[in-house]
Scaffold this motif. Structure first.
Motif, PDB file in Angstrom:
ATOM      1  N   ARG A  49       0.829  -1.207   0.000  1.00  0.00           N
ATOM      2  CA  ARG A  49       0.000   0.000   0.000  1.00  0.00           C
ATOM      3  C   ARG A  49       0.869   1.266   0.000  1.00  0.00           C
ATOM      4  N   THR A  50       2.002   1.225   0.687  1.00  0.00           N
ATOM      5  CA  THR A  50       2.901   2.380   0.700  1.00  0.00           C
ATOM      6  C   THR A  50       3.446   2.666  -0.691  1.00  0.00           C
ATOM      7  N   HIS A  51       3.795   1.616  -1.435  1.00  0.00           N
ATOM      8  CA  HIS A  51       4.284   1.818  -2.803  1.00  0.00           C
ATOM      9  C   HIS A  51       3.165   2.315  -3.721  1.00  0.00           C
ATOM     10  N   LEU A  52       1.961   1.807  -3.536  1.00  0.00           N
ATOM     11  CA  LEU A  52       0.851   2.246  -4.387  1.00  0.00           C
ATOM     12  C   LEU A  52       0.455   3.690  -4.102  1.00  0.00           C
ATOM     13  N   ASN A  53       0.658   4.135  -2.881  1.00  0.00           N
ATOM     14  CA  ASN A  53       0.311   5.520  -2.538  1.00  0.00           C
ATOM     15  C   ASN A  53       1.239   6.534  -3.189  1.00  0.00           C
ATOM     16  N   ARG A  54       2.361   6.067  -3.747  1.00  0.00           N
ATOM     17  CA  ARG A  54       3.303   6.983  -4.381  1.00  0.00           C
ATOM     18  C   ARG A  54       2.925   7.301  -5.824  1.00  0.00           C
ATOM     19  N   ILE A  55       1.866   6.698  -6.331  1.00  0.00           N
ATOM     20  CA  ILE A  55       1.404   7.001  -7.684  1.00  0.00           C
ATOM     21  C   ILE A  55       0.770   8.386  -7.694  1.00  0.00           C
ATOM     22  N   ARG A  56       1.212   9.229  -8.574  1.00  0.00           N
ATOM     23  CA  ARG A  56       0.736  10.613  -8.614  1.00  0.00           C
ATOM     24  C   ARG A  56       0.238  10.957 -10.023  1.00  0.00           C
ATOM     25  N   ARG A  57      -0.782  11.781 -10.079  1.00  0.00           N
ATOM     26  CA  ARG A  57      -1.299  12.330 -11.334  1.00  0.00           C
ATOM     27  C   ARG A  57      -1.169  13.850 -11.272  1.00  0.00           C
ATOM     28  N   VAL A  58      -0.491  14.398 -12.261  1.00  0.00           N
ATOM     29  CA  VAL A  58      -0.203  15.834 -12.301  1.00  0.00           C
ATOM     30  C   VAL A  58      -1.158  16.491 -13.295  1.00  0.00           C
ATOM     31  N   THR A  59      -1.858  17.512 -12.848  1.00  0.00           N
ATOM     32  CA  THR A  59      -2.779  18.273 -13.694  1.00  0.00           C
ATOM     33  C   THR A  59      -2.273  19.708 -13.796  1.00  0.00           C
ATOM     34  N   THR A  60      -2.012  20.123 -15.026  1.00  0.00           N
ATOM     35  CA  THR A  60      -1.495  21.470 -15.282  1.00  0.00           C
ATOM     36  C   THR A  60      -2.568  22.274 -16.020  1.00  0.00           C
ATOM     37  N   ARG A  61      -2.857  23.461 -15.537  1.00  0.00           N
ATOM     38  CA  ARG A  61      -3.874  24.340 -16.140  1.00  0.00           C
ATOM     39  C   ARG A  61      -3.187  25.618 -16.619  1.00  0.00           C
ATOM     40  N   LEU A  62      -3.263  25.852 -17.923  1.00  0.00           N
ATOM     41  CA  LEU A  62      -2.644  27.030 -18.521  1.00  0.00           C
ATOM     42  C   LEU A  62      -3.745  27.920 -19.106  1.00  0.00           C
ATOM     43  N   VAL A 121      -4.751  16.231 -23.255  1.00  0.00           N
ATOM     44  CA  VAL A 121      -4.758  17.689 -23.343  1.00  0.00           C
ATOM     45  C   VAL A 121      -6.136  18.114 -23.835  1.00  0.00           C
ATOM     46  N   ARG A 122      -6.770  18.978 -23.096  1.00  0.00           N
ATOM     47  CA  ARG A 122      -8.095  19.420 -23.503  1.00  0.00           C
ATOM     48  C   ARG A 122      -8.270  20.884 -23.115  1.00  0.00           C
ATOM     49  N   GLU A 123      -9.236  21.492 -23.739  1.00  0.00           N
ATOM     50  CA  GLU A 123      -9.543  22.891 -23.460  1.00  0.00           C
ATOM     51  C   GLU A 123     -10.822  22.978 -22.646  1.00  0.00           C
ATOM     52  N   TYR A 124     -10.822  23.909 -21.720  1.00  0.00           N
ATOM     53  CA  TYR A 124     -12.004  24.150 -20.888  1.00  0.00           C
ATOM     54  C   TYR A 124     -12.427  25.599 -21.072  1.00  0.00           C
ATOM     55  N   THR A 125     -13.624  25.765 -21.578  1.00  0.00           N
ATOM     56  CA  THR A 125     -14.147  27.109 -21.839  1.00  0.00           C
ATOM     57  C   THR A 125     -15.254  27.412 -20.842  1.00  0.00           C
ATOM     58  N   GLN A 126     -15.133  28.517 -20.171  1.00  0.00           N
ATOM     59  CA  GLN A 126     -16.117  28.939 -19.181  1.00  0.00           C
ATOM     60  C   GLN A 126     -16.940  30.091 -19.746  1.00  0.00           C
ATOM     61  N   GLU A 127     -18.242  29.899 -19.739  1.00  0.00           N
ATOM     62  CA  GLU A 127     -19.122  30.945 -20.242  1.00  0.00           C
ATOM     63  C   GLU A 127     -19.099  32.151 -19.307  1.00  0.00           C
ATOM     64  N   PRO A 128     -19.110  33.322 -19.847  1.00  0.00           N
ATOM     65  CA  PRO A 128     -19.121  34.520 -18.986  1.00  0.00           C
ATOM     66  C   PRO A 128     -20.397  34.593 -18.166  1.00  0.00           C
ATOM     67  N   SER A 129     -20.245  35.027 -16.948  1.00  0.00           N
ATOM     68  CA  SER A 129     -21.383  35.107 -16.045  1.00  0.00           C
ATOM     69  C   SER A 129     -22.309  36.254 -16.447  1.00  0.00           C
ATOM     70  N   LEU A 130     -23.618  35.971 -16.331  1.00  0.00           N
ATOM     71  CA  LEU A 130     -24.601  37.004 -16.665  1.00  0.00           C
ATOM     72  C   LEU A 130     -24.687  38.087 -15.605  1.00  0.00           C
TER      73      LEU A 130
END
Length: 318
Positions: free
Chosen positions: A248-261, A300-309
Motif C-alpha cells: 500500500r505504501t508503494h501504491l500511494n506513491r502514484i501521482r497524477r499531475v494536472t497542469t492548467r494554462l 490535453v483538452r480545453e475548458y471554456t467557461q461561459e461569462p457570467s450574466l
C-alpha cells in the motif's frame, strides 16, 4: 502455543531445516534439558512437603508440552542491525556526558549526571541493560563528577549470540517441527489480518448508530479484506511476499499531475499526465494482470467557461 525469548542457539546440528515462503532459511531444534543452560532458567526452590507429587507433576507437564528452538537468518540480520545501532547510540550518549565533564558550560554536577544517565536508560530500554555505567566523583569536590565509564556486560555477548532465535512452547507433541512452526506463522498471519482490517481497511472506529449501517460497514470491510488477500495470493505465486502495508505504501506513491494554462479570460488549456511507475509497482501491475498505458493518461483538452450574466457589461467606447 506460546512464544518466549531465546537463549543462544544450540551448538549441535539442527534437527530440521526448511525455508519459508520468502526463501529464508529456517533452522529448528527440539529444545531439551541438555540444551538448556542453568542460567537460562529461573529455578525456584519449592518445599516438597507443601507441594505433593511435585516430581510427578513436572514429568507429566514435560510429557504434555514441547519446546522448539527456531532460528531465522533474516531475523538474525535485522536484530543484529538493531542491536548494533542502539548500542552505538547509547555508548556515544554516555561518552558525550563524560566529555562534557571537561568542557566548559556542560553538565558536571554528580546528582544531575546520574539523572541524565537514568533518562538515557529509559530512552534506550532495549539495550541499556546490557551495559554497566559507573560515575566517579571528584576527590576535591564530592558534588562534582570526575568521569563516566561504560562497559559491556556478559549478557551483551549472550544477547548477540541469541539474535534471530526464539522458543515455541506447544502441546502438540506428535507434530513435526515444521508443522508447529508453520502453525505459529499462520497465527501471526491471522493477527496481522485483524490488525490490517482495524487500521488500514478502516473497520474501526465505527461511527454508525444503526445496526444496518454497522453491518454494511463490516461487510464492506470484509469484502475489501478478501480482495486484498486474493491480490496477495497472486503476488506470492510470482515471488512477491511483502506485507500489505508495504504494498500500500508503494501504491500511494502514484501521482497524477494536472497542469492548467490560461489561454484567454474564459478558456484554459488542461494537461493531465501520470507519473512513471516505479519498478516495484510495475511488477505488481504485471502480476495482477492489470493494464498500464502511460500514453492513455496523457491528455490535453480545453475548458471554456461561459461569462457570467451577473457580471456588469463593459460600457461602450465613447
Amino acid at each position: 502455543m506460546e512464544r518466549t525469548k531465546a537463549p543462544p542457539a544450540p551448538t549441535r546440528k539442527p534437527d530440521h531445516t526448511f525455508r519459508n515462503a520468502g526463501g529464508v532459511k529456517i533452522q529448528a531444534w527440539d529444545y531439551t534439558e541438555e540444551d538448556r543452560n542453568p542460567s537460562d532458567v529461573d529455578v525456584k526452590k519449592v518445599d516438597p512437603e507443601q507441594v505433593p507429587d511435585a516430581t510427578e507433576d513436572a514429568d507429566a507437564t514435560q510429557q504434555s508440552e514441547r519446546f522448539i528452538y527456531v532460528h531465522s537468518e533474516a531475523r538474525q540480520k535485522t536484530e543484529e542491525q538493531i542491536l548494533e545501532k542502539k548500542g552505538v547510540e547509547y555508548e556515544q550518549a554516555i561518552m558525550k556526558i563524560h566529555q562534557g565533564l571537561s568542557t566548559p558550560r556542560c553538565l558536571k554536577d554528580y546528582d544531575k549526571v546520574l539523572i541524565k544517565i537514568g533518562r538515557l536508560k529509559q530512552k534506550f530500554t532495549s539495550g541499556s541493560h546490557l551495559y554497566e555505567v559507573s560515575v566517579t566523583g571528584s576527590d576535591t569536590d564530592p558534588k562534582r563528577a570526575q568521569s563516566v565509564t561504560i562497559t559491556q556486560l556478559p549478557a551483551h555477548r549472550r544477547r548477540a549470540l541469541a539474535v534471530g532465535g526464539y522458543i515455541l512452547r506447544t502441546s502438540h507433541t506428535d507434530w513435526t517441527l515444521e508443522e508447529v512452526v508453520r502453525l505459529y506463522w499462520r497465527r501471526t498471519e491471522i493477527e496481522s489480518a485483524f490488525r490490517s482490517m482495524k487500521s488500514d481497511l478502516g473497520m474501526r472506529p465505527i461511527y454508525h448508530s444503526k445496526d444496518a449501517h454497522i453491518e454494511a460497514h463490516l461487510l464492506v470491510t470484509a469484502l475489501t479484506y478478501y480482495m486484498v488477500q486474493i491480490a496477495r495470493f497472486k503476488l506470492k505465486k510470482q515471488g512477491i511476499h511483502q506485507s500489505w502495508n508495504t504494498i500500500r505504501t508503494h501504491l500511494n506513491r502514484i501521482r497524477r499531475v494536472t497542469t492548467r494554462l490560461p489561454k484567454s479570460n474564459h478558456c484554459d488549456l488542461i494537461h493531465v499526465c501520470d507519473q512513471d511507475l516505479t519498478p516495484f509497482v510495475l511488477d505488481l501491475v504485471a502480476c495482477l494482470n492489470l493494464t498500464d498505458d502511460p500514453k492513455a493518461t496523457k491528455t490535453v483538452r480545453e475548458y471554456t467557461q461561459e461569462p457570467s450574466l451577473d457580471r456588469p457589461k463593459k460600457p461602450p467606447d465613447p
